[in-house]
Design a protein around this motif. Sequence first.
Motif, short mmCIF file in Angstrom:
data_model
loop_
_atom_site.label_atom_id
_atom_site.label_comp_id
_atom_site.label_asym_id
_atom_site.label_seq_id
_atom_site.Cartn_x
_atom_site.Cartn_y
_atom_site.Cartn_z
N ARG A 213 0.79 -1.23 0.00
CA ARG A 213 0.00 0.00 0.00
C ARG A 213 0.83 1.28 0.00
O ARG A 213 0.39 2.30 -0.52
N SER A 214 2.02 1.22 0.60
CA SER A 214 2.75 2.49 0.78
C SER A 214 3.17 3.08 -0.57
O SER A 214 3.30 2.37 -1.54
N THR B 97 12.21 -3.23 0.88
CA THR B 97 12.53 -1.92 0.31
C THR B 97 13.70 -2.08 -0.67
O THR B 97 14.35 -3.12 -0.72
N TYR B 133 15.33 6.88 -2.78
CA TYR B 133 14.61 5.67 -3.20
C TYR B 133 14.85 4.49 -2.27
O TYR B 133 14.17 3.47 -2.36
N ARG B 136 11.88 3.10 -0.59
CA ARG B 136 10.70 2.77 -1.39
C ARG B 136 10.60 1.28 -1.64
O ARG B 136 11.56 0.55 -1.47
N TYR B 137 9.42 0.88 -2.09
CA TYR B 137 9.22 -0.52 -2.46
C TYR B 137 9.29 -0.64 -3.99
O TYR B 137 8.97 0.31 -4.71
N ARG B 139 7.43 -1.79 -6.24
CA ARG B 139 6.21 -1.44 -6.95
C ARG B 139 6.15 0.05 -7.30
O ARG B 139 5.48 0.46 -8.24
N GLN B 140 6.84 0.87 -6.51
CA GLN B 140 6.75 2.31 -6.70
C GLN B 140 7.72 2.82 -7.77
O GLN B 140 7.75 4.01 -8.06
N SER B 142 9.59 2.65 -11.75
CA SER B 142 9.29 2.29 -13.14
C SER B 142 10.12 1.07 -13.52
O SER B 142 11.04 0.68 -12.80
N GLN B 146 13.54 -0.20 -11.83
CA GLN B 146 13.61 -1.51 -11.18
C GLN B 146 14.82 -2.29 -11.66
O GLN B 146 15.50 -2.94 -10.88
#
Lengths: 214, 322
Positions: A213-214, B97, B133, B136-137, B139-140, B142, B146
Amino acid sequence: MDVLTGAYEYVLNNGDRFWEAVRVHLSLSLLALLIATAICVPLGIACAKKQWLTGTIMGVFNSLRVIPSLAILVIILPLMGTGFAPALVALTILACPPILIHTYIGFRGIEPFVLEAAAGMGMGPGMILRKIEFPLAMPIMLSGLKTAAVEVVASATLAAFIGGGGLGTFIINGLGMYNFSLLLVGAVPVAILAILSEVGFAGIERAATRFQRS
Amino acid sequence: MKKEAIVFDRVTKTFPKATKPSVNETSLVIEQGSFVTILGASGSGKTTLLKMVNRIIEPTSGTISLFGKNIREMPATELRRSIGYVIQQVGLFPHMTIEQNIATVPNILGWDRRKISERVDYLMDLVHLPPSYKTRYPRQLSGGQQQRVGIARAMAGDPAVLLMDEPFGAIDAITRTKLQDDFLEIQKKLGKTILFVTHDVDEAFKLGDRIVVMNEGSIQQYDTPLNLVTRPANEFVRRLIQADDLFQRLQLMKAEDHMLAWTEADAAAGTENVPRVRGQDSLRTVLQKLLQHDAPYVAVVNGEEKPVGKVTLEQLKTANSG
């Protein structure tokens, strides 16, 4: 209103009996969940990894799911007699299908290339299971556990039919004696417990899916 | 003679139930520090060849050695920790992360916390990802970002060898070009031994010092890009890389290798209207400039814009025929 106050007074006057029933109800439910988890999580993982196992095991547990909870209790009765143990067996059987199926789906849902990357980094099978597969399958497994928990807490009521004790005792007696206050002494706490387990597991589920979700 | 990093010795892989081998009796020597691209169509055995190096796939027969050691003699997990691995689908761990992803191998190797954190910072900078970054995970990010993380993660344990299975294959053309350029820069700095699988001819030529052309489980040719174009070993290689394509050939030749000396007469003639190229520029660029400016020759200039040679149309003809 009289019915409710009647129920309240009953609890006040028979505190020992009430709390004993709650204790039995909870330990029945928790034990059933624990045993079902201990059996079905490894089975679900095995199914996800070995496709040839899936058909048989899923078939068996899916057919178990079709049998109503009361029917399971009644089938157990001639085999194991009455009391806590047969009630526990019946509830465990009831808890199995959702846990098994959700574990299976959770593990099948992991992208194969994530596992390939993990292996390529030099992780062994045990480490991949602990660090990658379990965390990734956890959200779905928890939702299976939630379904099982709610089902078991509600169905533990029926254990009273075969002398398993628990809050169901008040419901059966209340029905038998046409005493609605007594009936509510069992029914209201069961409803509250079911809601609490739903809310509790939903909370854990949210915590486990933070990364989505984050 | 450079050190041999990876040696394939008569390696064959036949998958169960397959009628013919995916990789057939293949021998190949990869020198340390070289960037080797493996080029072939799908089903040519190029990915199988790559994945046998870190034992994702075990060969049916033959041996593979890494710096002189037979890879079957060490545990697969240990072997893999010493080899960087990048795949097309990236395969970042979605629940971790970016920092945790990159730190995977150092964590397994049990580095101390400070060293890991410094390593992550260094790698994020190397692959041009902003430090913000880290938390971040995947998924976040591009697709291109990635894969930058994927490359950083593969390099985290400072492996001598990198295996890359079509790492830029799923990325849009513009981002891919940028990633290729950046990755060439990284390779210049670090000098890893790289095996890089691709089905893209341009990519294979752009990145590889040497190219392995594979077809139906066998190596058709293992050579430098220029030799592949000027001396294709067989009809398959010729057709695959369109060795007859004039532009392709000119693209692979450098102006400085084919220039004539810059004479007094040239200097006297003046350089105002003469198009200029750098020594590193390809003959294709030379041709382009010649045609654009309708000039008799181009001047090849050094870093200080001083002419050091010239290339005429005659030179291009000689270069092409020889």
